[in-house]
Structure formats: structure tokens, C-alpha cells
Write a protein that holds these residues in place. Structure first.
Motif, PDB file in Angstrom:
ATOM      1  N   GLU A 122      65.322 -54.932 -60.878  1.00  0.00           N
ATOM      2  CA  GLU A 122      64.159 -55.613 -61.472  1.00  0.00           C
ATOM      3  C   GLU A 122      63.144 -56.010 -60.416  1.00  0.00           C
ATOM      4  OE1 GLU A 122      63.375 -55.920 -64.595  1.00  0.00           O
ATOM      5  OE2 GLU A 122      65.252 -55.333 -65.518  1.00  0.00           O
ATOM      6  N   PRO A 123      61.877 -55.861 -60.684  1.00  0.00           N
ATOM      7  CA  PRO A 123      61.358 -55.173 -61.847  1.00  0.00           C
ATOM      8  C   PRO A 123      61.541 -53.663 -61.709  1.00  0.00           C
ATOM      9  CG  PRO A 123      59.523 -55.756 -60.436  1.00  0.00           C
ATOM     10  CD  PRO A 123      60.782 -56.326 -59.790  1.00  0.00           C
ATOM     11  N   LEU A 124      61.802 -53.033 -62.823  1.00  0.00           N
ATOM     12  CA  LEU A 124      61.964 -51.580 -62.825  1.00  0.00           C
ATOM     13  C   LEU A 124      60.647 -50.904 -62.459  1.00  0.00           C
ATOM     14  CD1 LEU A 124      64.018 -51.006 -66.089  1.00  0.00           C
ATOM     15  CD2 LEU A 124      64.845 -50.963 -63.740  1.00  0.00           C
ATOM     16  N   PHE A 125      60.743 -49.756 -61.835  1.00  0.00           N
ATOM     17  CA  PHE A 125      59.547 -48.983 -61.509  1.00  0.00           C
ATOM     18  C   PHE A 125      58.840 -48.535 -62.787  1.00  0.00           C
ATOM     19  CE2 PHE A 125      57.443 -44.940 -60.413  1.00  0.00           C
ATOM     20  CZ  PHE A 125      56.525 -45.439 -59.506  1.00  0.00           C
ATOM     21  N   LEU A 126      59.611 -48.061 -63.770  1.00  0.00           N
ATOM     22  CA  LEU A 126      59.062 -47.666 -65.068  1.00  0.00           C
ATOM     23  C   LEU A 126      59.585 -48.601 -66.139  1.00  0.00           C
ATOM     24  CD1 LEU A 126      59.496 -43.793 -64.956  1.00  0.00           C
ATOM     25  CD2 LEU A 126      57.389 -45.093 -64.652  1.00  0.00           C
ATOM     26  N   ASP A 127      58.697 -49.071 -66.983  1.00  0.00           N
ATOM     27  CA  ASP A 127      59.109 -49.919 -68.096  1.00  0.00           C
ATOM     28  C   ASP A 127      58.620 -49.269 -69.380  1.00  0.00           C
ATOM     29  OD1 ASP A 127      60.106 -51.929 -69.644  1.00  0.00           O
ATOM     30  OD2 ASP A 127      58.878 -53.511 -68.792  1.00  0.00           O
ATOM     31  N   GLU A 128      57.404 -49.525 -69.791  1.00  0.00           N
ATOM     32  CA  GLU A 128      56.835 -48.836 -70.949  1.00  0.00           C
ATOM     33  C   GLU A 128      56.033 -47.649 -70.446  1.00  0.00           C
ATOM     34  OE1 GLU A 128      54.652 -51.509 -73.447  1.00  0.00           O
ATOM     35  OE2 GLU A 128      56.301 -52.936 -73.514  1.00  0.00           O
ATOM     36  N   VAL A 129      56.282 -46.484 -71.031  1.00  0.00           N
ATOM     37  CA  VAL A 129      55.593 -45.262 -70.633  1.00  0.00           C
ATOM     38  C   VAL A 129      54.675 -44.828 -71.775  1.00  0.00           C
ATOM     39  CG1 VAL A 129      55.874 -42.842 -69.981  1.00  0.00           C
ATOM     40  CG2 VAL A 129      57.510 -44.553 -69.154  1.00  0.00           C
ATOM     41  N   PRO A 130      53.350 -45.005 -71.618  1.00  0.00           N
ATOM     42  CA  PRO A 130      52.418 -44.564 -72.655  1.00  0.00           C
ATOM     43  C   PRO A 130      51.941 -43.135 -72.380  1.00  0.00           C
ATOM     44  CG  PRO A 130      51.263 -45.908 -71.056  1.00  0.00           C
ATOM     45  CD  PRO A 130      52.698 -45.811 -70.591  1.00  0.00           C
ATOM     46  N   ILE A 131      51.891 -42.352 -73.426  1.00  0.00           N
ATOM     47  CA  ILE A 131      51.340 -41.003 -73.316  1.00  0.00           C
ATOM     48  C   ILE A 131      50.270 -40.864 -74.386  1.00  0.00           C
ATOM     49  CG2 ILE A 131      51.791 -38.530 -73.469  1.00  0.00           C
ATOM     50  CD1 ILE A 131      54.656 -39.155 -72.546  1.00  0.00           C
ATOM     51  N   ARG A 132      49.017 -40.734 -73.969  1.00  0.00           N
ATOM     52  CA  ARG A 132      47.891 -40.574 -74.896  1.00  0.00           C
ATOM     53  C   ARG A 132      47.546 -39.091 -74.971  1.00  0.00           C
ATOM     54  NH1 ARG A 132      42.847 -44.536 -74.750  1.00  0.00           N
ATOM     55  NH2 ARG A 132      44.633 -45.927 -74.974  1.00  0.00           N
ATOM     56  N   PHE A 133      47.349 -38.610 -76.172  1.00  0.00           N
ATOM     57  CA  PHE A 133      47.104 -37.185 -76.380  1.00  0.00           C
ATOM     58  C   PHE A 133      46.284 -36.993 -77.643  1.00  0.00           C
ATOM     59  CE2 PHE A 133      50.935 -38.549 -78.367  1.00  0.00           C
ATOM     60  CZ  PHE A 133      50.959 -37.927 -79.603  1.00  0.00           C
TER      61      PHE A 133
END
Length: 117
Positions: free
Chosen positions: A81-92
Motif C-alpha cells: 500500500e498504496p498499490l501502484f494500480l487501483d482503479e483502471v479507467p479505459i475510455r473508448f
């Protein structure tokens, strides 16, 4: 063919599907996000059905948010913690009424995506 959207998540660090990962789908218009679907991946790393089925499909801009941090913590990475990746958004964008597939290839320190089939 009517349009629809599917997704799946593969844990590339462990070499297996990412089971139990929450995904939220938003329709994006300017600065506005409207939540239209939520799902959790099954044992195959997929949602049980299209995250955006034929009857609800509209062309436009969308965003999938993958709750990778919750999944990674369950894999024993909570000491980082904190993690490098938490929420990963992908907009397309989806410009045609056809099948779109947006997978996520995930590891604790990186991810990739592509337009799948």
C-alpha cells in the motif's frame, strides 16, 4: 448485427483469469459520466453476459473502470500500500452497431488493452 459490448480480465502476472474483479461501465458525454452497468468477473475472468447488451447499446463514448486494486489486494499484495494500480479507467468510442470487446490484461505494475473480437 446489433451492437453490444463484452469484456474480460486476465491476470498476466499469475497467468490466469481474474475472478471476482468489479467493473463499472459509464457513458461519457463531455465532462459528464452516467453509470449504466456494473458487473463482477466470473471464474473465466468474464462477465456472465455482455456488460452492455444489444437492447441497451448506443454508439458513443464510454468508460470501463476496472477495480484492479481490490482484486490485487485479495491476491496478497496489500503489503504494498498504496498499490501502484487501483482503479483502471479505459475510455473508448463505439462508432458502429457491432460487437465491441475491450479486455484488460493486468499485472500489479502495468496493464494493456486492445479492441478484441
Amino acid at each position: 448485427m446489433p451492437g453490444f459490448l463484452t469484456t474480460h480480465v486476465l491476470d498476466t502476472a499469475r497467468g490466469c483469469p481474474a475472478e471476482g474483479l468489479k467493473i463499472v461501465l459509464y457513458r461519457v458525454s463531455g465532462n459528464s459520466h452516467r453509470k449504466i452497468a456494473e458487473a463482477v468477473t466470473n471464474a473465466d475472468g468474464r462477465t456472465d453476459g455482455p456488460i452492455l447488451p444489444e437492447g441497451e447499446f448506443r454508439t458513443g463514448t464510454y468508460e470501463l473502470v476496472f477495480f484492479a486494486g481490490d482484486y490485487l489486494r485479495r491476491q496478497g499484495l496489500d503489503a504494498l500500500e498504496p498499490l501502484f494500480l487501483d482503479e483502471v479507467p479505459i475510455r473508448f468510442g463505439m462508432a458502429e452497431e457491432t460487437h465491441y470487446h475491450v479486455p484488460l490484461l493486468l499485472s500489479p505494475y502495468g496493464y494493456s488493452t486492445y479492441r478484441g473480437s
